[in-house]
Design a protein around this motif. Structure first.
Motif, short mmCIF file in Angstrom:
data_model
loop_
_atom_site.label_atom_id
_atom_site.label_comp_id
_atom_site.label_asym_id
_atom_site.label_seq_id
_atom_site.Cartn_x
_atom_site.Cartn_y
_atom_site.Cartn_z
N ALA A 103 0.83 -1.20 0.00
CA ALA A 103 0.00 0.00 0.00
C ALA A 103 0.87 1.25 0.00
O ALA A 103 0.58 2.23 -0.69
N THR A 104 1.96 1.21 0.75
CA THR A 104 2.85 2.37 0.87
C THR A 104 3.65 2.60 -0.41
O THR A 104 3.80 3.74 -0.86
N VAL A 107 0.50 1.97 -3.95
CA VAL A 107 -0.61 2.92 -3.96
C VAL A 107 -0.12 4.30 -3.52
O VAL A 107 -0.60 5.33 -3.99
N ARG A 108 0.84 4.33 -2.61
CA ARG A 108 1.50 5.53 -2.10
C ARG A 108 0.72 6.23 -0.99
O ARG A 108 -0.50 6.17 -0.93
N LYS A 109 1.49 6.89 -0.14
CA LYS A 109 0.90 7.66 0.96
C LYS A 109 0.34 8.98 0.44
O LYS A 109 0.74 9.47 -0.62
N ALA A 116 1.98 5.98 7.46
CA ALA A 116 0.61 5.46 7.47
C ALA A 116 0.49 4.54 8.69
O ALA A 116 1.49 4.04 9.22
N ILE A 280 -2.89 6.25 3.45
CA ILE A 280 -2.70 5.82 2.07
C ILE A 280 -3.66 6.61 1.18
O ILE A 280 -4.78 6.94 1.59
N SER A 281 -3.26 6.91 -0.04
CA SER A 281 -4.02 7.80 -0.92
C SER A 281 -5.34 7.21 -1.41
O SER A 281 -6.18 7.95 -1.95
#
Length: 345
Positions: A103-104, A107-109, A116, A280-281
């Motif tokens: 996810a980090t 998908v990115r923070k 996160a 997470i974004s």
């Protein structure tokens, strides 16, 4: 495909979700296994899209494998689809470390989020969000402050709380209690105008509705979470022993069937769904590794609510405000240092 009971319970869970919730579903995993489960349980999966991949991240795999050795796994593919806008939320029962890492990194923070965190709803007198519950073993007081702001925004939007009460998990209520980390965090949280900080909260106080958001480092939070889950199961097990001891107690249990059912439901963490990864974004929800179909269905319900709400925008606003405050603090510190140096000269 990950988790103790996957893919049997996850496929059953998504079928149950499709009957109750207005959403479309994409199943990412081994098509042959998914279809086998459907045949054996007489489930109609024709309404679902299936993205086939045979690679699975196990509970023993290194978390970084989601972006390296197993970047073609069901988890990695699903997260890539989420990042590319091919889905609105992602739910998994798989390896927690790998999901958090994926996810980090995939998908990115949200911009401005330092770390996160995994949030879990505790089935206390009032639902309580515990953040973090395992993603960050070591943190700074600034991380805890940002967890407090994100957790407060989440409970405001998702649970309709006008001013969520934020507590710091500690071994005493006094401001002087705890390690250097807790004392430093206490000072920052007390000065934060964007949250309603109620001070240090002990485990027992939290159970009786002491706060709405309980902030902790991931190490402490995970131990507390597992302890709460274990005690809940123990109480229900002991009650079962008591009520099934003899014919008289069985009759008593029968007369209290409704109340016992309500108690079991109230103490079941799965009723609240999975654990959102905040910061997470896009919405990513971690369902318990041992989830049955009902628990997975509830995790999906939570993910849908997460995606339909404006929580992500609220979290982005929190992160922006936090970054601006940090910048101002640095500038003030630099200015003070410069002034001190000039005074010395």
């Amino acid at each position: 495909m990950g988790g103790d009971n996957a893919p049997e319970e996850t496929v059953k869970g998504v079928c149950q979700a499709a009957e109750e919730f207005n959403a479309s579903y994409i199943l990412v995993g081994d098509r042959n296994e998914i279809e086998r489960v459907a045949r054996e349980n007489q489930l109609d999966i024709r309404r679902f899209d299936i993205v086939h991949t045979e690679t699975v991240i196990t509970m023993e795999d290194d978390p970084i494998s989601v972006v390296r050795a197993k970047n073609d796994s069901s988890m990695a593919v699903g997260l890539k689809m989420l990042a590319a806008g091919e889905g609105d939320a992602f739910v998994s029962t798989g390896n927690t470390g790998a999901l958090f890492t994926g996810a980090t990194l995939i998908v990115r923070k949200i911009k401005g989020v330092q770390r996160a965190g995994i949030g879990s709803i505790l089935p206390f007198v009032t639902p309580t969000l515990l953040l973090d519950t395992g993603a960050n073993v070591t943190v700074t007081e600034e991380n805890l402050e940002q967890f407090a702001e994100m957790g407060s925004a989440y409970m405001h939007r998702m649970y309709g709380l006008e001013t969520p009460r934020v507590g710091l998990l500690n071994n005493g209520a006094e401001a002087c209690k705890g390690t250097d980390l807790q004392r430093a965090a206490y000072a920052r949280l007390s000065a934060n105008e964007h949250i309603h900080f109620v001070g240090n909260v002990e485990g027992g106080t939290a159970a009786y509705g002491g706060c709405d958001v309980l902030v902790a480092d991931g190490f402490t939070g995970n131990i507390f979470l597992k302890g709460v889950e274990g005690v809940g199961k123990l109480i229900l097990s002991k009650l079962k022993e008591v009520f099934y001891a003899n014919p008289a107690t069985k009759l008593a249990a029968l007369s209290m069937k409704k109340q016992l059912g309500e108690l079991k439901k109230a103490m079941d963490p799965s009723e609240h769904g999975g654990a959102p990864i905040l910061g997470i974004s896009k919405p990513v929800v971690k369902a318990h590794g041992s989830s049955n179909a009902k628990a997975f269905k509830n995790a999906i319900r939570q993910a849908i609510s997460f995606a339909d709400s404006e929580v992500i925008y609220d979290l982005a606003e929190c992160a922006k405000r936090f970054s601006e405050r940090k910048k101002a603090e640095k500038e003030a510190a630099a200015s003070a240092e410069k002034e001190a140096q000039q005074t010395e000269k």
